[in-house]
Write a protein that holds these residues in place. Structure first.
Motif, PDB file in Angstrom:
ATOM      1  N   PRO A 225       8.944   3.613   5.105  1.00  0.00           N
ATOM      2  CA  PRO A 225       9.301   4.030   3.743  1.00  0.00           C
ATOM      3  C   PRO A 225       9.364   5.552   3.630  1.00  0.00           C
ATOM      4  O   PRO A 225       8.814   6.273   4.465  1.00  0.00           O
ATOM      5  CB  PRO A 225       8.152   3.459   2.894  1.00  0.00           C
ATOM      6  CG  PRO A 225       7.547   2.377   3.726  1.00  0.00           C
ATOM      7  CD  PRO A 225       7.713   2.814   5.145  1.00  0.00           C
TER       8      PRO A 225
ATOM      9  N   GLU B 280       2.802  -3.376   8.396  1.00  0.00           N
ATOM     10  CA  GLU B 280       2.018  -2.650   7.399  1.00  0.00           C
ATOM     11  C   GLU B 280       1.742  -1.254   7.935  1.00  0.00           C
ATOM     12  O   GLU B 280       1.332  -1.088   9.092  1.00  0.00           O
ATOM     13  CB  GLU B 280       0.705  -3.370   7.095  1.00  0.00           C
ATOM     14  CG  GLU B 280       0.895  -4.708   6.404  1.00  0.00           C
ATOM     15  CD  GLU B 280      -0.427  -5.382   6.067  1.00  0.00           C
ATOM     16  OE1 GLU B 280      -1.473  -4.781   6.359  1.00  0.00           O
ATOM     17  OE2 GLU B 280      -0.403  -6.499   5.529  1.00  0.00           O
TER      18      GLU B 280
ATOM     19  N   VAL C   5      -2.612   4.684   0.683  1.00  0.00           N
ATOM     20  CA  VAL C   5      -2.329   3.280   0.415  1.00  0.00           C
ATOM     21  C   VAL C   5      -1.708   2.646   1.649  1.00  0.00           C
ATOM     22  O   VAL C   5      -1.213   3.346   2.535  1.00  0.00           O
ATOM     23  CB  VAL C   5      -1.366   3.165  -0.798  1.00  0.00           C
ATOM     24  CG1 VAL C   5       0.011   3.663  -0.441  1.00  0.00           C
ATOM     25  CG2 VAL C   5      -1.314   1.756  -1.368  1.00  0.00           C
TER      26      VAL C   5
ATOM     27  N   LEU D 170       1.325   0.489   2.975  1.00  0.00           N
ATOM     28  CA  LEU D 170       2.682   0.145   2.570  1.00  0.00           C
ATOM     29  C   LEU D 170       3.198  -1.021   3.402  1.00  0.00           C
ATOM     30  O   LEU D 170       2.915  -1.096   4.605  1.00  0.00           O
ATOM     31  CB  LEU D 170       3.611   1.348   2.749  1.00  0.00           C
ATOM     32  CG  LEU D 170       3.230   2.612   1.965  1.00  0.00           C
ATOM     33  CD1 LEU D 170       4.140   3.761   2.359  1.00  0.00           C
ATOM     34  CD2 LEU D 170       3.321   2.353   0.473  1.00  0.00           C
ATOM     35  N   GLU D 171       3.942  -1.907   2.777  1.00  0.00           N
ATOM     36  CA  GLU D 171       4.527  -3.043   3.472  1.00  0.00           C
ATOM     37  C   GLU D 171       5.995  -2.773   3.763  1.00  0.00           C
ATOM     38  O   GLU D 171       6.733  -2.292   2.897  1.00  0.00           O
ATOM     39  CB  GLU D 171       4.386  -4.308   2.628  1.00  0.00           C
ATOM     40  CG  GLU D 171       2.941  -4.743   2.414  1.00  0.00           C
ATOM     41  CD  GLU D 171       2.822  -5.952   1.510  1.00  0.00           C
ATOM     42  OE1 GLU D 171       3.826  -6.266   0.810  1.00  0.00           O
ATOM     43  OE2 GLU D 171       1.754  -6.583   1.471  1.00  0.00           O
TER      44      GLU D 171
ATOM     45  N   LYS E 298      -4.805  -4.488  -8.737  1.00  0.00           N
ATOM     46  CA  LYS E 298      -4.012  -4.016  -7.606  1.00  0.00           C
ATOM     47  C   LYS E 298      -4.891  -3.383  -6.541  1.00  0.00           C
ATOM     48  O   LYS E 298      -4.639  -3.540  -5.336  1.00  0.00           O
ATOM     49  CB  LYS E 298      -2.963  -3.020  -8.088  1.00  0.00           C
ATOM     50  CG  LYS E 298      -1.810  -3.635  -8.860  1.00  0.00           C
ATOM     51  CD  LYS E 298      -0.753  -2.601  -9.184  1.00  0.00           C
ATOM     52  CE  LYS E 298       0.456  -3.215  -9.849  1.00  0.00           C
ATOM     53  NZ  LYS E 298       1.504  -2.198 -10.145  1.00  0.00           N
TER      54      LYS E 298
ATOM     55  N   LYS F 217      -2.630  -3.500  -3.501  1.00  0.00           N
ATOM     56  CA  LYS F 217      -1.223  -3.457  -3.896  1.00  0.00           C
ATOM     57  C   LYS F 217      -0.848  -2.193  -4.663  1.00  0.00           C
ATOM     58  O   LYS F 217       0.259  -2.092  -5.179  1.00  0.00           O
ATOM     59  CB  LYS F 217      -0.900  -4.672  -4.770  1.00  0.00           C
ATOM     60  CG  LYS F 217      -1.095  -6.015  -4.076  1.00  0.00           C
ATOM     61  CD  LYS F 217      -0.160  -6.180  -2.893  1.00  0.00           C
ATOM     62  CE  LYS F 217      -0.294  -7.552  -2.271  1.00  0.00           C
ATOM     63  NZ  LYS F 217       0.605  -7.722  -1.101  1.00  0.00           N
ATOM     64  N   LEU F 218      -1.745  -1.205  -4.755  1.00  0.00           N
ATOM     65  CA  LEU F 218      -1.409   0.029  -5.457  1.00  0.00           C
ATOM     66  C   LEU F 218      -0.327   0.782  -4.701  1.00  0.00           C
ATOM     67  O   LEU F 218      -0.360   0.885  -3.472  1.00  0.00           O
ATOM     68  CB  LEU F 218      -2.648   0.912  -5.607  1.00  0.00           C
ATOM     69  CG  LEU F 218      -3.666   0.514  -6.679  1.00  0.00           C
ATOM     70  CD1 LEU F 218      -4.929   1.339  -6.543  1.00  0.00           C
ATOM     71  CD2 LEU F 218      -3.075   0.683  -8.074  1.00  0.00           C
ATOM     72  N   SER F 219       0.634   1.330  -5.426  1.00  0.00           N
ATOM     73  CA  SER F 219       1.717   2.087  -4.800  1.00  0.00           C
ATOM     74  C   SER F 219       1.359   3.564  -4.739  1.00  0.00           C
ATOM     75  O   SER F 219       0.449   4.041  -5.442  1.00  0.00           O
ATOM     76  CB  SER F 219       3.010   1.911  -5.598  1.00  0.00           C
ATOM     77  OG  SER F 219       2.905   2.528  -6.874  1.00  0.00           O
ATOM     78  N   LEU F 220       2.071   4.298  -3.902  1.00  0.00           N
ATOM     79  CA  LEU F 220       1.853   5.747  -3.808  1.00  0.00           C
ATOM     80  C   LEU F 220       2.131   6.429  -5.136  1.00  0.00           C
ATOM     81  O   LEU F 220       1.416   7.353  -5.535  1.00  0.00           O
ATOM     82  CB  LEU F 220       2.758   6.331  -2.719  1.00  0.00           C
ATOM     83  CG  LEU F 220       2.329   6.060  -1.271  1.00  0.00           C
ATOM     84  CD1 LEU F 220       3.418   6.524  -0.314  1.00  0.00           C
ATOM     85  CD2 LEU F 220       1.027   6.776  -0.960  1.00  0.00           C
ATOM     86  N   GLN F 221       3.168   5.982  -5.821  1.00  0.00           N
ATOM     87  CA  GLN F 221       3.522   6.587  -7.103  1.00  0.00           C
ATOM     88  C   GLN F 221       2.385   6.447  -8.107  1.00  0.00           C
ATOM     89  O   GLN F 221       2.124   7.353  -8.906  1.00  0.00           O
ATOM     90  CB  GLN F 221       4.799   5.936  -7.650  1.00  0.00           C
ATOM     91  CG  GLN F 221       5.265   6.493  -8.999  1.00  0.00           C
ATOM     92  CD  GLN F 221       5.620   7.956  -8.940  1.00  0.00           C
ATOM     93  OE1 GLN F 221       6.054   8.460  -7.911  1.00  0.00           O
ATOM     94  NE2 GLN F 221       5.428   8.662 -10.046  1.00  0.00           N
ATOM     95  N   GLU F 222       1.696   5.316  -8.072  1.00  0.00           N
ATOM     96  CA  GLU F 222       0.611   5.078  -9.023  1.00  0.00           C
ATOM     97  C   GLU F 222      -0.615   5.927  -8.734  1.00  0.00           C
ATOM     98  O   GLU F 222      -1.483   6.072  -9.594  1.00  0.00           O
ATOM     99  CB  GLU F 222       0.231   3.595  -9.012  1.00  0.00           C
ATOM    100  CG  GLU F 222       1.286   2.690  -9.637  1.00  0.00           C
ATOM    101  CD  GLU F 222       1.002   1.223  -9.415  1.00  0.00           C
ATOM    102  OE1 GLU F 222       1.325   0.414 -10.309  1.00  0.00           O
ATOM    103  OE2 GLU F 222       0.494   0.869  -8.334  1.00  0.00           O
TER     104      GLU F 222
END
Length: 408
Positions: free
Chosen positions: A7, A37, A43, A45-46, A308, A313-318
């Motif tokens: 990503p 992964e 975080v 990432l998948e 999350k 499941k937390l995203s980098l943006q969050e």
């Protein structure tokens, strides 16, 4: 032939580490199946399949460092791999491999295979991360089954001598005295480095105050049922602290600022990070524009982040950005602490446990539910006067919640 790439990481993330491949070369996958992964500083990432097809080549292996948008595998859309099971030759090869494996390991019993299959995916993942074989861990589940919680804090069997994949001992048993050695996860190492850096590179100071929680507890008890019925989420204390902190940040812009080299950056928005503890370590998802959020929005956001974080499941943006942070050690029973700054932020608020204590009120002794508040701040940016008044403002808003509505 298509390319499978890592990503695109944000600027704050330099690289990542491949922690697991869920497929092997030549294996057929479906669209959106998880291929690999990648663990970053913040975080996991998948990487998912772009279409139905076959992973023809794995370029980056487990534990390899990958950069943003770097090639990690090759993929052929629409191709048929070994998963279909219709090819007699492939079935024959698979049978031969299974026979060879059985001959090479005659000691592997059917019971061992059944035990491995009986392990949940979470247990197998924890075993891969720690290098600890679940067979050497005392299980607390039904029938002695090993659970994810057992792997998080394993109790080793007395006769176990465990080695990691690298071959070095992870745990040794000497009578009833055991030791365990596991490698740090990337997230844990990053958190450790950032916290150490914060203590060494900032002029960190902490000021304390105490707040009477009775008015807030009475307000919550009176309206919690109506609040939940109307908004579909429970009314907690955190939303009121977030709103009180946001109001205090408006009055003291220096606390909402950050230091960038020799510059001071004053933020015209209020993004409050809420520290959340997860199995993998401390994470700080960010509530954006809290000045525009209702208390119901805050409560729903925090509840979503907690779920999350628990599921990874937390995203980098969050978790990117944030102008101020709130951490609540009180949920674990902490009475008082000095929270560490979350750079480049210049302040962090620490909440603690609520305990009944005798307090002097108008010359009389009353038993009141009290909480200690702690504000750690960077003295290079924030003067002691502003820090103390900021904390007093939060105290006043919490002890008299009507001030939030009347802007007093």
């Amino acid at each position: 032939m298509a390319e499978i790439k890592a990503p695109v990481f944000p600027e704050s993330v330099a690289d990542g580490t491949i922690v697991e491949w869920h497929v092997s070369e030549g294996e057929q996958v479906n669209r959106d199946d998880i291929l690999a992964e990648i663990e970053t500083d913040k975080v996991v990432l998948e990487v998912v399949a772009p279409d139905d097809g076959v992973v023809t080549k794995i370029v980056k292996q487990v534990d390899d460092i990958v950069l943003s948008d770097e090639l990690i595998a090759e993929f052929e859309a629409g191709a048929t791999g070994t998963t279909g099971g219709d090819d007699a030759a492939e079935e024959s090869k698979a049978e031969e491999k299974a026979e060879d494996k059985a001959e090479a390991k005659p000691e592997a019993s059917a019971a061992d295979e059944a035990e491995h299959k009986d392990q949940s995916p979470a247990v197998r993942k924890a075993a891969k991360e720690s290098g600890v074989d679940p067979k050497n861990v005392e299980g607390s589940g039904r029938g002695g089954r090993v659970t994810k919680q057992d792997m998080a804090n394993p109790t080793l069997k007395a006769d176990s001598s465990i080695k990691s994949d690298s071959g070095r001992p992870v745990a040794e048993s000497v009578g009833e005295r055991t030791e365990k050695r596991v490698p740090m996860t990337r997230l844990r190492k990053t958190v450790a480095n950032r916290l150490l850096s914060a203590t060494q590179e900032t002029a960190m100071l902490t000021t304390f105050n105490e707040v009477n929680m009775k008015p807030l507890m009475d307000l919550r008890a009176k309206y919690k049922d109506q609040f939940e019925k109307r908004h579909g989420t429970r009314l907690g204390f955190m939303s009121l602290f977030v709103k009180a902190a946001t109001e205090a940040l408006k009055r003291f812009p220096a606390v909402n600022a950050s230091i960038d080299g020799d510059d001071i950056v004053y933020h015209g928005y209020y993004d409050v990070g809420v520290a959340v503890s997860s199995d993998r370590g401390l994470v700080v998802p960010v509530l954006r524009d809290t000045d525009r959020m209702s208390m119901a929005d805050v409560e729903a956001g925090i509840r979503e982040f907690a779920g999350k974080a628990r599921d990874g499941k937390l995203s980098l943006q969050e978790m990117t950005g944030g102008t101020f942070t709130i951490t609540n050690g009180g949920v674990f029973g902490s009475l008082m602490s000095t929270p560490i700054l979350n750079p480049p932020q210049t302040a962090i608020l620490g909440m603690h446990a609520i305990n009944d204590r005798p307090m002097a009120v108008n010359g009389q002794v009353e038993i009141l539910p009290m909480m200690y508040l702690a504000l750690s701040y960077d003295h290079r940016m924030i003067d002691g006067k502003d820090a103390v008044q900021f904390l007093v403002t939060i105290k006043e808003l919490i002890e008299d919640p009507a001030r939030l509505l009347l802007d007093l």
